[in-house]
Design a protein around this motif. Structure first.
Motif, PDB file in Angstrom:
ATOM      1  N   ILE A  26       0.837  -1.200   0.000  1.00  0.00           N
ATOM      2  CA  ILE A  26       0.000   0.000   0.000  1.00  0.00           C
ATOM      3  C   ILE A  26       0.874   1.252   0.000  1.00  0.00           C
ATOM      4  O   ILE A  26       0.546   2.273  -0.604  1.00  0.00           O
ATOM      5  N   PHE A  27       2.042   1.143   0.644  1.00  0.00           N
ATOM      6  CA  PHE A  27       2.987   2.259   0.686  1.00  0.00           C
ATOM      7  C   PHE A  27       3.438   2.614  -0.736  1.00  0.00           C
ATOM      8  O   PHE A  27       3.419   3.774  -1.146  1.00  0.00           O
ATOM      9  N   ILE A  28       3.809   1.566  -1.474  1.00  0.00           N
ATOM     10  CA  ILE A  28       4.288   1.802  -2.838  1.00  0.00           C
ATOM     11  C   ILE A  28       3.157   2.307  -3.725  1.00  0.00           C
ATOM     12  O   ILE A  28       3.328   3.241  -4.514  1.00  0.00           O
ATOM     13  N   LEU A  29       1.956   1.741  -3.529  1.00  0.00           N
ATOM     14  CA  LEU A  29       0.809   2.200  -4.317  1.00  0.00           C
ATOM     15  C   LEU A  29       0.533   3.682  -4.066  1.00  0.00           C
ATOM     16  O   LEU A  29       0.285   4.450  -5.000  1.00  0.00           O
ATOM     17  N   THR A  30       0.592   4.079  -2.780  1.00  0.00           N
ATOM     18  CA  THR A  30       0.359   5.491  -2.464  1.00  0.00           C
ATOM     19  C   THR A  30       1.460   6.357  -3.068  1.00  0.00           C
ATOM     20  O   THR A  30       1.210   7.482  -3.517  1.00  0.00           O
ATOM     21  N   GLY A  31       2.676   5.818  -3.096  1.00  0.00           N
ATOM     22  CA  GLY A  31       3.768   6.529  -3.751  1.00  0.00           C
ATOM     23  C   GLY A  31       3.449   6.790  -5.213  1.00  0.00           C
ATOM     24  O   GLY A  31       3.617   7.908  -5.715  1.00  0.00           O
ATOM     25  N   PHE A  32       2.919   5.758  -5.880  1.00  0.00           N
ATOM     26  CA  PHE A  32       2.528   5.925  -7.277  1.00  0.00           C
ATOM     27  C   PHE A  32       1.413   6.964  -7.407  1.00  0.00           C
ATOM     28  O   PHE A  32       1.414   7.781  -8.335  1.00  0.00           O
ATOM     29  N   ILE A  51      -4.913  13.877   7.598  1.00  0.00           N
ATOM     30  CA  ILE A  51      -4.053  12.805   7.117  1.00  0.00           C
ATOM     31  C   ILE A  51      -3.657  11.804   8.193  1.00  0.00           C
ATOM     32  O   ILE A  51      -3.800  10.594   7.982  1.00  0.00           O
ATOM     33  N   PRO A  52      -3.189  12.248   9.375  1.00  0.00           N
ATOM     34  CA  PRO A  52      -2.790  11.239  10.367  1.00  0.00           C
ATOM     35  C   PRO A  52      -3.919  10.254  10.693  1.00  0.00           C
ATOM     36  O   PRO A  52      -3.670   9.065  10.874  1.00  0.00           O
ATOM     37  N   HIS A  53      -5.151  10.765  10.718  1.00  0.00           N
ATOM     38  CA  HIS A  53      -6.264   9.870  11.047  1.00  0.00           C
ATOM     39  C   HIS A  53      -6.481   8.820   9.960  1.00  0.00           C
ATOM     40  O   HIS A  53      -6.659   7.641  10.249  1.00  0.00           O
ATOM     41  N   ILE A  54      -6.476   9.281   8.709  1.00  0.00           N
ATOM     42  CA  ILE A  54      -6.667   8.334   7.606  1.00  0.00           C
ATOM     43  C   ILE A  54      -5.512   7.344   7.582  1.00  0.00           C
ATOM     44  O   ILE A  54      -5.702   6.127   7.462  1.00  0.00           O
ATOM     45  N   ALA A  55      -4.297   7.886   7.732  1.00  0.00           N
ATOM     46  CA  ALA A  55      -3.110   7.030   7.662  1.00  0.00           C
ATOM     47  C   ALA A  55      -3.135   5.966   8.751  1.00  0.00           C
ATOM     48  O   ALA A  55      -2.792   4.805   8.516  1.00  0.00           O
ATOM     49  N   LYS A  56      -3.569   6.365   9.963  1.00  0.00           N
ATOM     50  CA  LYS A  56      -3.635   5.389  11.061  1.00  0.00           C
ATOM     51  C   LYS A  56      -4.624   4.288  10.735  1.00  0.00           C
ATOM     52  O   LYS A  56      -4.399   3.128  11.054  1.00  0.00           O
ATOM     53  N   LYS A  57      -5.743   4.670  10.114  1.00  0.00           N
ATOM     54  CA  LYS A  57      -6.754   3.678   9.747  1.00  0.00           C
ATOM     55  C   LYS A  57      -6.179   2.673   8.740  1.00  0.00           C
ATOM     56  O   LYS A  57      -6.491   1.489   8.781  1.00  0.00           O
ATOM     57  N   ILE A  58      -5.340   3.173   7.834  1.00  0.00           N
ATOM     58  CA  ILE A  58      -4.846   2.295   6.772  1.00  0.00           C
ATOM     59  C   ILE A  58      -3.634   1.485   7.222  1.00  0.00           C
ATOM     60  O   ILE A  58      -3.601   0.268   7.083  1.00  0.00           O
ATOM     61  N   ILE A  59      -2.646   2.173   7.791  1.00  0.00           N
ATOM     62  CA  ILE A  59      -1.368   1.494   7.961  1.00  0.00           C
ATOM     63  C   ILE A  59      -1.039   1.177   9.420  1.00  0.00           C
ATOM     64  O   ILE A  59      -0.035   0.528   9.724  1.00  0.00           O
ATOM     65  N   GLY A  60      -1.911   1.621  10.344  1.00  0.00           N
ATOM     66  CA  GLY A  60      -1.696   1.248  11.730  1.00  0.00           C
ATOM     67  C   GLY A  60      -0.938   2.298  12.522  1.00  0.00           C
ATOM     68  O   GLY A  60      -0.629   3.365  12.010  1.00  0.00           O
ATOM     69  N   LEU A  61      -0.628   1.966  13.764  1.00  0.00           N
ATOM     70  CA  LEU A  61      -0.134   2.974  14.702  1.00  0.00           C
ATOM     71  C   LEU A  61       1.384   3.011  14.812  1.00  0.00           C
ATOM     72  O   LEU A  61       1.929   3.810  15.552  1.00  0.00           O
ATOM     73  N   ASP A  62       2.088   2.121  14.089  1.00  0.00           N
ATOM     74  CA  ASP A  62       3.548   2.111  14.161  1.00  0.00           C
ATOM     75  C   ASP A  62       4.111   3.334  13.438  1.00  0.00           C
ATOM     76  O   ASP A  62       3.967   3.470  12.228  1.00  0.00           O
ATOM     77  N   ARG A  95       6.965   4.150  12.569  1.00  0.00           N
ATOM     78  CA  ARG A  95       7.980   3.943  11.528  1.00  0.00           C
ATOM     79  C   ARG A  95       7.322   3.815  10.157  1.00  0.00           C
ATOM     80  O   ARG A  95       7.895   4.161   9.143  1.00  0.00           O
ATOM     81  N   TRP A  96       6.090   3.313  10.148  1.00  0.00           N
ATOM     82  CA  TRP A  96       5.309   3.310   8.908  1.00  0.00           C
ATOM     83  C   TRP A  96       4.493   4.583   8.777  1.00  0.00           C
ATOM     84  O   TRP A  96       4.372   5.156   7.704  1.00  0.00           O
ATOM     85  N   LEU A  97       3.913   4.983   9.906  1.00  0.00           N
ATOM     86  CA  LEU A  97       2.927   6.066   9.890  1.00  0.00           C
ATOM     87  C   LEU A  97       3.513   7.368   9.361  1.00  0.00           C
ATOM     88  O   LEU A  97       2.886   8.054   8.544  1.00  0.00           O
ATOM     89  N   ILE A  98       4.728   7.706   9.791  1.00  0.00           N
ATOM     90  CA  ILE A  98       5.291   9.001   9.399  1.00  0.00           C
ATOM     91  C   ILE A  98       5.549   9.071   7.889  1.00  0.00           C
ATOM     92  O   ILE A  98       5.040   9.980   7.225  1.00  0.00           O
ATOM     93  N   PRO A  99       6.285   8.112   7.313  1.00  0.00           N
ATOM     94  CA  PRO A  99       6.482   8.219   5.856  1.00  0.00           C
ATOM     95  C   PRO A  99       5.181   8.073   5.066  1.00  0.00           C
ATOM     96  O   PRO A  99       4.973   8.759   4.058  1.00  0.00           O
ATOM     97  N   TYR A 100       4.285   7.208   5.563  1.00  0.00           N
ATOM     98  CA  TYR A 100       3.043   7.008   4.827  1.00  0.00           C
ATOM     99  C   TYR A 100       2.188   8.274   4.855  1.00  0.00           C
ATOM    100  O   TYR A 100       1.615   8.674   3.840  1.00  0.00           O
ATOM    101  N   SER A 101       2.109   8.930   6.025  1.00  0.00           N
ATOM    102  CA  SER A 101       1.365  10.185   6.118  1.00  0.00           C
ATOM    103  C   SER A 101       1.944  11.213   5.162  1.00  0.00           C
ATOM    104  O   SER A 101       1.211  11.996   4.561  1.00  0.00           O
TER     105      SER A 101
END
Lengths: 349, 333
Positions: B11-17, B265-276, B278-284
């Motif tokens: 999902i990270f890579i997809l969002t990057g695209f 964004i943080p709320h949506i990101a937490k829903k998608i990628i969880g509370l970690d 290390r994922w949350l910051i780059p994904y947000s």
């Protein structure tokens, strides 16, 4: 002898308990208000001796002095007084209701709603030559409608098995941001000429006051202030927290709605004629609390006078200090009010 | 919420695209119609035609600034929400944007500063001042930093700085026109040099945010637990504060005060990628960049041929979301 006066009338339906010391302080503040009122009427482009001002009030004085005082200065001073009182009391009520000294009509979006409505009014009813197609007299009506709509939207959007103060404030903050965005949108898309005009109004200015406006604002504010003073015991109970208030037999939700209604109406009237003068609603009750303590029986009248003094002084500085240039009163309430407010908050630690 | 690392990575890579796709769209679409073909040629075989010029000097800077600011604001949102345990914390609501905005307006209208480098520092100064004010005010009194107190202190400070800004503008009508659009939050008409001027600070901020991510995970468990696990609370809070000021300050210097990205964004990101974190910051960051790009593209079309400032767009999208969280999120606390 007791420290307090108590009044009970109409079979205990209306009651007050006022600290005697506070009454003396309120008396002093009333005198101070009167004093600034007279001095302010004397100062300006044509300085007039305060004694002459008094003569004018009692029907004497030279024609020129009469004209300046009665037609030019008095209307704006009167608007300042009533707007200041209304904003201060509305702020006091909100702070009691929300139980937080940082709540104010500016923060929960009521002022911003009025601002958005005024900007919308200026743009909707302007033709291509930038002149208004309807009378400018309707602008206060627009402001009032804006304030009222926001007041009620905030109330109903925060309704969820009742309205808690926390939700009310948070939803209010959100709505305030939305209203600011709408205002910005209108200002950016509309003609810049109107934008500058709207900006002065949003900042808050009493420069366009006339006796006609005073005639509408004065009775409106006075009636609402009386209602507010009569409901102080409700606010006192609300400030104790929901559990205690319910335990004491208050119908908390109904009273909360009623209090919000009063403060919205007060703010609506004030911003309609004086624009979005900021920080008075936040600052005046705070200063009053330091003077007379937190019982609303004394707090509301004290804040009312402090609010009146603040806006009068802000307008006085705005129209005298910078020569021919007239600075809106709202600039000073913010520029002096905001740092002072921070100082107060830090000091009360 | 995704559980496995693989699904998160996907999902990270997809969002990057998605972000890259929006950058492409942002370059191609707008008042002057261009195509992907044309955009490609503008960079490979530049022929000084009108379209090529627009793509190179207007569209590209705009897209890059929107992406950078969106990412930065989303990261500040995550950091501030974790730091203050307040689901509504963001640079807009807590007055940091307003502080930076005030500082920049003051420098443009009163001190006539026009150096891009100076802008960034002035903006940091304003942001820092506002952050300190909010922190001091909300930690005063009893009960510590409750979410309610921080939010109220933030809006009070925000109200203060915007009144002061308004005051400057009212007394200085010449400056008014100049800064009105900027103040609304806009990525239109920004030069690439502006982004270049703030980019070092942005990179420092992003890297620092990624480095601090594991500690944010500990901090999220509550101050007591964090101290018990050996986290130096004061130091980490100051460090996070500096990152927030760097990122929010740079964004304001580049695009004006843009609100709500930091909340949504943080709320949506937490829903998608969880509370970690290390994922949350780059994904947000990716998600924030995508949202701001999308909002900016929409802003060009709503009242064509004129443009809506993108800050207004984010407020229109963000307010319902904000009210939703306000009704739901804080009701437990």
């Amino acid at each position: 002898m007791s420290k307090y006066y108590s009044f009970r009338i109409l079979a205990d339906k209306i009651s007050f308990l006022i600290d005697k010391k506070a009454m003396i302080k309120i008396g002093f503040l009333a005198l101070l208000t009167l004093l600034i009122f007279i001095i302010s009427a004397g100062l300006g482009g044509m300085p007039i001796n305060p004694l002459h001002v008094l003569q004018v009030f009692f029907g004497g004085g030279e024609d020129m002095e009469r004209l300046v005082v009665m037609q030019f200065r008095l209307p704006r001073i009167m608007v300042s007084i009533f707007a200041g009182m209304a904003l201060a009391v509305a702020g006091g009520i909100l702070q009691g209701m929300v139980r937080n000294p940082l709540a104010s009509p500016d923060i929960i979006g009521i002022t911003a709603g009025a601002g958005a409505a005024v900007v919308a009014f200026l743009f909707l009813f302007s033709d291509h030559n930038h002149s208004l197609t309807v009378s400018i007299k309707w602008m206060p009506a627009a402001a009032f409608i804006g304030a009222a709509i926001v007041g009620f939207s905030v109330y109903f959007l925060s309704w969820r098995n009742g309205v808690t103060p926390v939700r009310l404030v948070l939803v209010g903050i959100g709505i305030a941001a939305l209203m600011q965005a709408c205002t910005t949108l209108l200002m950016v898309t509309g003609p810049i000429y109107r934008a500058a005009e709207a900006n002065i109004w949003i900042t808050g200015s009493v420069s366009g006051s006339s006796w006609e406006k005073v005639q509408i604002l004065a009775p409106w504010t006075i009636i609402l202030l009386i209602i507010a003073f009569l409901s102080t015991r409700t606010i006192n109970v609300q400030e104790l927290g929901d559990e205690v208030a319910i335990g004491l037999g208050s119908s908390v939700e109904r009273q909360r709605f009623f209090l919000l209604l009063i403060s919205t109406c007060l703010v609506g009237g004030a911003v309609a004629f004086a624009g979005g003068i900021g920080f008075v609603g936040l600052m005046a009750p705070h200063m009053a609390r330091r003077l007379v303590g937190s019982s609303f029986d004394a707090l509301l009248p004290t804040s009312a006078f402090i609010g009146a003094v603040l806006v009068m002084l802000a307008d006085l500085i705005g129209r005298t200090a910078f020569g021919p240039l007239e600075v809106p009163a709202g600039v000073f309430t913010a520029a002096i009010g905001a740092p002072y407010f921070i100082y107060l908050l830090v000091k009360t630690k | 919420m995704l559980k496995t690392s693989l699904s998160k990575l996907t999902i990270f890579i997809l969002t990057g695209f998605l972000m890259v796709f929006f950058i492409g769209m942002s370059i191609v679409f707008g008042y002057t119609n261009t195509s992907i073909q044309l955009a490609y040629e503008a960079f490979t075989q530049f022929n000084e035609s009108n379209e090529h010029l627009i793509i190179r000097t207007v569209r590209l800077p705009r897209a890059l600034i929107a992406a950078a600011c969106g990412a930065s604001l989303a990261i500040t949102g995550v950091l501030m929400q974790t730091l203050t345990k307040n689901p509504l914390a963001s640079p807009g609501i807590l007055g940091i944007n307003a502080g930076a905005g005030f500082a920049v307006v003051l420098s443009i209208t009163i001190f006539h500063i026009s150096s891009l480098q100076a802008f960034a520092w002035i903006s940091f100064l304003g942001a820092g001042l506002a952050a300190i004010c909010v922190y001091v005010i909300s930690s005063a009194g009893t009960g510590g930093l409750t979410p309610m107190k921080i939010t109220l202190a933030g809006s009070a400070i925000s109200a203060m700085f915007s009144s002061l800004t308004q005051g400057i503008l009212v007394t200085n009508e010449a400056g008014f026109e100049q800064v009105l659009f900027w103040l609304a939050g806009s990525v239109q008409g920004r030069k690439l040099e502006l982004l270049a001027a703030v980019s070092p600070y942005l990179f420092i901020g992003w890297t620092a945010a990624l480095m601090i991510a594991p500690r944010m995970n500990v901090l999220a468990m509550g101050d007591d637990v964090a101290v018990g696990l050996g986290l130096k609370l004061g130091r980490i809070k100051i460090f996070t504060g500096i990152i927030v000021i760097l990122l929010a300050g740079s964004s304001v210097a580049a695009a004006g005060p843009i609100g709500f990205i930091g909340i949504i964004i943080p709320h949506i990101a937490k829903k998608i990628i969880g509370l970690d974190h290390r994922w949350l910051i780059p994904y947000s960051a990716l998600l924030g960049a995508s949202l701001l790009l999308a909002a900016d593209i929409a802003a060009r079309y709503i009242i064509m041929p004129r443009e809506v400032p993108v800050g207004v767009m984010t407020a229109l999208i963000g307010t319902p979301f904000f009210i939703y969280i306000a009704r739901k999120g804080l009701s437990q606390s």
